[in-house]
Design an enzyme around this catalytic site. Structure first.
Site, mmCIF file in Angstrom:
data_model
loop_
_atom_site.group_PDB
_atom_site.id
_atom_site.type_symbol
_atom_site.label_atom_id
_atom_site.label_comp_id
_atom_site.label_asym_id
_atom_site.label_seq_id
_atom_site.Cartn_x
_atom_site.Cartn_y
_atom_site.Cartn_z
ATOM 1 N N GLU A 271 0.712 4.036 1.906
ATOM 2 C CA GLU A 271 1.260 4.260 3.438
ATOM 3 C C GLU A 271 2.309 3.482 3.642
ATOM 4 O O GLU A 271 3.272 3.851 4.321
ATOM 5 C CB GLU A 271 0.171 3.871 4.492
ATOM 6 C CG GLU A 271 -1.136 4.930 4.177
ATOM 7 C CD GLU A 271 -1.949 4.364 3.103
ATOM 8 O OE1 GLU A 271 -3.035 5.115 2.950
ATOM 9 O OE2 GLU A 271 -1.792 3.537 2.354
ATOM 10 N N CYS B 180 -5.991 1.077 5.325
ATOM 11 C CA CYS B 180 -6.580 -0.146 5.901
ATOM 12 C C CYS B 180 -5.980 -0.347 7.473
ATOM 13 O O CYS B 180 -5.400 0.374 8.106
ATOM 14 C CB CYS B 180 -6.109 -1.485 5.074
ATOM 15 S SG CYS B 180 -4.254 -1.472 5.285
ATOM 16 N N CYS C 291 -2.137 -0.618 7.831
ATOM 17 C CA CYS C 291 -1.702 0.641 7.445
ATOM 18 C C CYS C 291 -1.757 1.458 8.800
ATOM 19 O O CYS C 291 -0.805 2.150 9.141
ATOM 20 C CB CYS C 291 -2.146 1.166 6.254
ATOM 21 S SG CYS C 291 -1.436 0.610 4.666
ATOM 22 N N HIS D 44 0.855 -1.304 0.032
ATOM 23 C CA HIS D 44 -0.118 -0.135 0.019
ATOM 24 C C HIS D 44 0.631 1.358 -0.066
ATOM 25 O O HIS D 44 1.861 1.261 0.348
ATOM 26 C CB HIS D 44 -0.817 0.029 1.204
ATOM 27 C CG HIS D 44 -1.946 -1.027 1.189
ATOM 28 N ND1 HIS D 44 -2.858 -1.363 2.266
ATOM 29 C CD2 HIS D 44 -2.064 -1.986 0.250
ATOM 30 C CE1 HIS D 44 -3.919 -2.337 1.862
ATOM 31 N NE2 HIS D 44 -3.322 -2.808 0.658
#
Length: 348
Positions: A271, A297, A300, A269
């Site tokens: 992040e 999410c 994260c 992801h």
């Protein structure tokens, strides 16, 4: 574009809203938020005084900008809106967070406004309630709206100072239309600097163009003291194939409510990549803010909290982000969504 319309009673606010409606602006009112609350509480919407009292009570309980916050949470950011019934400076400050918000303050001679009031013939209807019988009574009522010492009350003098334009409405409808047309023409040449949150969200969109998974195509930037520390976008680990090259690696996840969603696990992801860049470069992220496409999410969210970030700003919401929001709240991390709607993508 968002245009706020304010001014003293019978200055022509509703008429301007109707003019803007003809030009494609969706009309909304902060008073509608008050009426919603009154219906929820089973309070009779009897007259203007009852609405004013409820509005003041809401501002005292939830903060002076609550009506504007509630209104902004329910609008479509892709449409043009006109907002009426703006009465408190904190409401203006909330609305001015939108980079294309402009405030119009309407003025008219008090005697002309009193004549308009009498012409409405609203005695006993939802509106004024008890219509002032004399011009002196009318002026006394107006004083209550101009400079309320209570910060939660109506403070139209301060609101006027924050307006982008003041329009005198002493004439007829045609004259008012011409003034509104002139104002709108000028707006096409007005440039407003973006607020800091909009500025960094726009940068996250640029970063996202490097993403290699077309389901989210997300990017993020991590900022402290208005300086970018690191960036990240959705992509596979170095040397590994990308979704854009070999397709998605989808896994189904069953949620507690029975919903089944698919997640691509081929890529990291945005992040996560931003956090790892900081780790590789030895950059502390303590106290920083992350700007991203949608609610991080849960994994994260845990990583961001562990890295010491104190604020999360998202452009939109993530359909599986409810647990992340709870986690941010429990950890004391400020969480904000600029456009409170769900991000949608393929195979969601």
């Amino acid at each position: 574009m968002f245009i706020g319309i304010t001014g003293l009673n019978c200055s022509g606010k509703d008429t301007v809203a109707e003019i803007l409606e003809d030009k494609g602006f969706v009309r909304r009112s902060l008073s509608d938020e008050i009426r919603k609350e009154m219906r929820i509480r089973n309070i009779p919407i009897s007259d203007r005084d009852a609405i004013i009292k409820m509005g003041n009570d809401l501002r005292k309980t939830y903060g002076p900008g609550i009506l504007a916050k509630r209104l902004l949470a329910s609008v479509d950011p892709t449409k043009n809106y006109s907002f009426v019934s703006i009465r408190n400076p904190e409401e203006v400050r909330e609305l001015k967070k939108h980079p294309q918000f402009f405030l119009v303050f309407l003025e008219a001679d008090p005697k002309i406004r009193f004549e308009r009031l009498l012409a409405r013939d609203k005695i006993g209807s939802v509106g004024w309630g008890k219509t002032p019988k004399t011009f002196n009574e009318f002026q006394v009522e107006q004083e209550k709206e101009l400079d309320n010492k209570d910060s939660a009350g109506q403070q139209l003098l301060k609101v006027r100072e924050m307006s982008d334009i003041v329009i005198e409405n002493n004439g007829g409808l045609d004259e008012l239309r011409q003034k509104i047309d002139g104002f709108l023409d000028k707006l096409h040449f007005v440039y407003k600097r973006p607020a800091w949150d909009d500025y960094f969200i726009e940068m996250s969109r640029v970063v996202a163009k490097r993403a290699t998974c077309d389901r989210g195509r997300s990017g993020c930037v991590i900022v402290r003291d208005k300086q970018i520390l690191t960036t990240g976008y959705v992509g596979s680990p170095p040397g590994q194939p990308h979704c854009d090259e070999v397709g998605h690696l989808l896994k189904k996840v069953v949620y507690e409510n029975g919903e089944i969603h698919q997640h691509c696990v081929r890529t990291l992801h945005a992040e996560q990549n931003a956090l790892m860049q900081a780790a590789k470069l030895g950059i502390s992220l303590s106290g920083a803010t992350v700007y991203c496409k949608m609610t991080p999410c849960y994994t994260c969210a845990m990583l961001l909290i562990s890295a010491g970030l104190k604020r999360v700003v998202c452009e939109k919401k993530y359909h599986g982000g409810a647990d992340s929001e709870k986690l941010f709240l429990a950890a004391g991390v400020e969480y904000a969504v600029l456009h409170p709607e769900l991000e949608k993508y393929q195979n969601q």
